[in-house]
Write a protein that holds these residues in place. Structure first.
Motif, PDB file in Angstrom:
ATOM      1  N   ARG A 185       0.849  -1.183   0.000  1.00 41.88           N
ATOM      2  CA  ARG A 185       0.000   0.000   0.000  1.00 41.88           C
ATOM      3  C   ARG A 185       0.890   1.240   0.000  1.00 41.88           C
ATOM      4  O   ARG A 185       1.821   1.349   0.814  1.00 41.88           O
ATOM      5  CB  ARG A 185      -0.878  -0.016   1.253  1.00 41.88           C
TER       6      ARG A 185
ATOM      7  N   MET B 111      -4.437   4.374   8.656  1.00 45.12           N
ATOM      8  CA  MET B 111      -3.742   5.269   7.732  1.00 45.12           C
ATOM      9  C   MET B 111      -2.682   4.532   6.910  1.00 45.12           C
ATOM     10  O   MET B 111      -2.157   5.071   5.940  1.00 45.12           O
ATOM     11  CB  MET B 111      -3.084   6.430   8.488  1.00 45.12           C
TER      12      MET B 111
ATOM     13  N   PRO C  81       0.651   7.179   2.803  1.00 39.21           N
ATOM     14  CA  PRO C  81      -0.279   8.307   2.679  1.00 39.21           C
ATOM     15  C   PRO C  81       0.476   9.617   2.559  1.00 39.21           C
ATOM     16  O   PRO C  81       1.651   9.702   2.937  1.00 39.21           O
ATOM     17  CB  PRO C  81      -1.079   8.242   3.991  1.00 39.21           C
ATOM     18  N   PRO C  82      -0.159  10.649   2.052  1.00 36.04           N
ATOM     19  CA  PRO C  82       0.504  11.959   1.993  1.00 36.04           C
ATOM     20  C   PRO C  82       0.693  12.517   3.399  1.00 36.04           C
ATOM     21  O   PRO C  82      -0.033  12.141   4.329  1.00 36.04           O
ATOM     22  CB  PRO C  82      -0.475  12.807   1.173  1.00 36.04           C
TER      23      PRO C  82
ATOM     24  N   ASP D 123      -3.615  18.892   4.779  1.00 37.69           N
ATOM     25  CA  ASP D 123      -2.349  18.430   4.219  1.00 37.69           C
ATOM     26  C   ASP D 123      -1.215  19.246   4.834  1.00 37.69           C
ATOM     27  O   ASP D 123      -1.447  20.195   5.596  1.00 37.69           O
ATOM     28  CB  ASP D 123      -2.354  18.484   2.691  1.00 37.69           C
TER      29      ASP D 123
ATOM     30  N   THR E 123       0.456   3.461   7.799  1.00 33.37           N
ATOM     31  CA  THR E 123       1.841   3.876   7.964  1.00 33.37           C
ATOM     32  C   THR E 123       2.229   3.793   9.434  1.00 33.37           C
ATOM     33  O   THR E 123       1.385   3.973  10.326  1.00 33.37           O
ATOM     34  CB  THR E 123       2.071   5.315   7.461  1.00 33.37           C
TER      35      THR E 123
ATOM     36  N   ILE F  56       1.031  12.774  10.393  1.00 32.75           N
ATOM     37  CA  ILE F  56       1.200  11.628   9.508  1.00 32.75           C
ATOM     38  C   ILE F  56       2.417  11.880   8.609  1.00 32.75           C
ATOM     39  O   ILE F  56       2.570  12.964   8.039  1.00 32.75           O
ATOM     40  CB  ILE F  56      -0.052  11.414   8.628  1.00 32.75           C
ATOM     41  N   GLU F  57       3.260  10.836   8.490  1.00 33.37           N
ATOM     42  CA  GLU F  57       4.461  10.928   7.661  1.00 33.37           C
ATOM     43  C   GLU F  57       5.304  12.153   8.040  1.00 33.37           C
ATOM     44  O   GLU F  57       5.545  12.372   9.215  1.00 33.37           O
ATOM     45  CB  GLU F  57       4.070  10.921   6.167  1.00 33.37           C
TER      46      GLU F  57
ATOM     47  N   PRO G 247     -10.427   6.969   5.867  1.00 31.74           N
ATOM     48  CA  PRO G 247      -9.114   7.479   6.306  1.00 31.74           C
ATOM     49  C   PRO G 247      -8.665   8.646   5.426  1.00 31.74           C
ATOM     50  O   PRO G 247      -8.395   8.475   4.238  1.00 31.74           O
ATOM     51  CB  PRO G 247      -8.184   6.269   6.123  1.00 31.74           C
ATOM     52  N   GLU G 248      -8.626   9.830   6.002  1.00 31.37           N
ATOM     53  CA  GLU G 248      -8.205  10.997   5.236  1.00 31.37           C
ATOM     54  C   GLU G 248      -7.622  12.034   6.170  1.00 31.37           C
ATOM     55  O   GLU G 248      -7.910  12.058   7.370  1.00 31.37           O
ATOM     56  CB  GLU G 248      -9.389  11.587   4.458  1.00 31.37           C
ATOM     57  N   LEU G 249      -6.790  12.896   5.609  1.00 32.67           N
ATOM     58  CA  LEU G 249      -6.187  13.968   6.383  1.00 32.67           C
ATOM     59  C   LEU G 249      -7.209  15.052   6.703  1.00 32.67           C
ATOM     60  O   LEU G 249      -8.109  15.321   5.908  1.00 32.67           O
ATOM     61  CB  LEU G 249      -5.026  14.594   5.606  1.00 32.67           C
TER      62      LEU G 249
END
Length: 304
Positions: A9, A38, A12-13, A238, A40, A61-62, A233-235
């Motif tokens: 997968r 997510m 994610p950004p 960003d 990650t 995230i990330e 699952p979404e931010l």
């Protein structure tokens, strides 16, 4: 013959997810669940919430995990219910009762005395965190020392309570409940405010309930429950939007942006504290701060 492995997968950004944390979960529990939905391992949180507390928990995230230490320094707002009449081992409702005031003493607590006590705990104050807090004593968390049977003495620290407004007072048979909104600096313990208010009134106190409504610019209006996020699952924001929302912005021309990408220092911005550096395409390059006449990158946010 073994079957082929499913494709990995994609990561994610980068960005922030604003969670409305439920009661009964630690902040680490929320991070662990977010890692699953997510997709990650690179998930972290800004500003711990105790298991009994609910409300705004900011997840990075990330690459946005690099922002979290800076976001944690921001002010926060809480809706709290303080219980006056008994003290506990944890300064909240989850601890064991240490002492309870007699009924007459609780009945004698007047609304005016509560207001005076609240006023003394507003502004720049010295606060002793709870003995079971995450404050480090000689490199070890205070709560870990307590669990190991040690006597923990935490020195007072300066904190700021910008707002401590009483919303309602209920006189019950053996305690008084105070609903309040508290806006405070990072590092302020609302349960310590409850403890100190009760101690000042001579009846003891602890935190009954707590809901965080804001962390810096991030509010419950942007927050979603874990179930909602697991389904979609979404931010929440960003990386570019997150930095623009949380920090002052400095837009760079192409030549200056190129200098930043090559690790070079640029002239100071004349901005106070940490700010975001954005390229001419509107993408964030770094967090920076002025130092001795130059703008020094504090956190580089460019892709690896």
């Amino acid at each position: 013959m073994s079957s082929p492995k499913p494709p990995r997968r994609p990561a994610p950004p980068p960005g922030l997810v604003i969670v409305d944390k439920p009661a009964g979960m630690t902040s680490h529990d929320v991070v662990a669940r977010a890692r699953r939905f997510m997709g990650t391992r690179k998930v972290g949180h800004a500003g711990t919430l105790d298991p009994m507390a609910t409300g705004v928990l900011v997840l990075g995230i990330e690459r946005a995990t690099k922002l979290l230490g800076h976001l944690a320094l921001d002010r926060k707002t809480y809706l709290a219910t303080l219980s006056l009449g008994s003290s506990t081992t944890t300064d909240d409702a989850e601890g064991e009762v240490l002492a309870s005031a007699d009924t007459k003493a609780v009945e004698d607590v007047e609304d005016g005395a509560i207001a005076n006590g609240v006023a003394k705990l507003t502004g720049d104050i010295q606060q002793v965190p709870s003995a079971v807090s995450a404050v480090k004593i000689d490199g070890k968390r205070a709560y870990a020392r307590v669990r190991a049977g040690e006597d923990v003495v935490i020195p007072p620290r300066p904190v700021t309570v910008y707002r401590f407004d009483v919303l309602g007072i209920r006189h019950e048979e053996d305690h008084v409940e105070v609903d309040a909104v508290v806006e405070c600096s990072s590092g302020t313990y609302v349960r310590a405010l409850a403890r100190d208010l009760g101690a000042g009134l001579g009846v003891g106190g602890h935190l009954q309930a707590l809901r965080r409504t804001t962390v810096g610019p991030f509010t419950l209006a942007k927050a979603k429950t874990l179930d909602q996020l697991e389904e979609t699952p979404e931010l929440s924001l960003d990386l570019d939007a997150a930095v623009a929302a949380a920090f002052p912005r400095r837009d760079l021309d192409a030549a200056t942006a190129k200098a930043i990408r090559h690790g070079q220092r640029i002239p100071a911005a004349g901005l106070e504290g940490t700010y975001g550096l954005f390229g001419p395409d509107g993408r964030v390059l770094a967090l920076a701060a002025d130092e001795q006449g130059v703008s020094k990158a504090v956190v580089v946010l460019l892709p690896a």
